[in-house]
Design a protein around this motif. Structure first.
Motif: not given
Length: 225
Positions: A18-40
């Motif tokens: 969540l911290r990484l999602i909030e700090s990231s400004g790249r949409k593609r990176v956010q998408t990957v991180l959100k997928q990982e968030q859902q898995k966790i």
């Protein structure tokens, strides 16, 4: 690694994502991180359910939960100075045994499980609450056709939204104002965004307005000459 440790590790992983999602400004990176968030989040729910089953076995509770589980997605919420209250409408919930309505709290999450209501179980999982809560002082109330989850605020301050994910989404939608920027550049950026994200009607309207603006500008230049 025991279940308690696994759950704590998953919670730490979730907070870091969540911290990484909030700090990231790249949409593609956010998408990957959100997928990982859902898995966790999914794994976290599974571990918590497994822990609950183990606790019941250890305590000698051999009862089984009948029916299948339905995810609760509709709810309302409000807040007072000390509590955040989540309202879940479930017809007939007041008619089942009180012990069939369980809520498990952590500092930033809660899981509501309503067992054997009309032959089904109903579950609601809220991860990433906006602010920490007091686990010991949080509770639930059963009213006619409704469950109210009472999350005691760890700090008496107003919440802008219920979860961190909602806050991130709201922050991303806010325009990025620069006091030193050219106002016309900001307008152009907004128009480009509207053109890119809009439907055909929106694009036609923007094209028309732009053409008319250029014609007026051209006429103004001719007068000056």
């Amino acid at each position: 690694m025991d279940l308690d440790t696994q759950i704590k590790e998953l919670e730490s992983d979730l907070n870091e994502v969540l911290r990484l999602i909030e700090s990231s400004g790249r949409k593609r990176v956010q998408t990957v991180l959100k997928q990982e968030q859902q898995k966790i989040e999914k794994e976290l729910v599974q571990k918590r359910q497994l822990k609950e089953k183990q606790s019941k076995r250890d305590s000698g509770d051999t009862s089984t939960v009948k029916g299948y589980t339905v995810k609760i997605s509709n709810y309302g919420w409000d807040q007072s100075e000390k509590f955040v209250k989540i309202y879940i409408t479930l017809k007939g919930v007041h008619t089942i045994p009180a012990e069939n309505v369980e809520v498990t709290f952590t500092e930033k999450t809660f899981v509501l499980l309503v067992k054997d209501l009309d032959g089904k179980n109903h579950q609601m999982t809220i991860n990433n609450l906006l602010c920490p809560i007091d686990v010991q002082e949080s509770s639930r109330k059963v009213k006619t056709d409704m469950v109210i989850v009472m999350c005691k605020k760890a700090a008496a301050k107003k919440w802008d939204c219920l979860t961190q994910v909602e806050k991130i989404a709201k922050d991303k939608e806010k325009p990025n104002y620069d006091a030193n920027a050219d106002p016309s550049e900001g307008l152009m950026g907004m128009l480009k965004k509207m053109y890119t994200e809009g439907d055909d009607e929106m694009r036609r309207s923007i094209n028309k307005a732009w053409s008319e603006s250029q014609e007026k500008k051209a006429k103004g230049d001719e007068v000056d000459i």
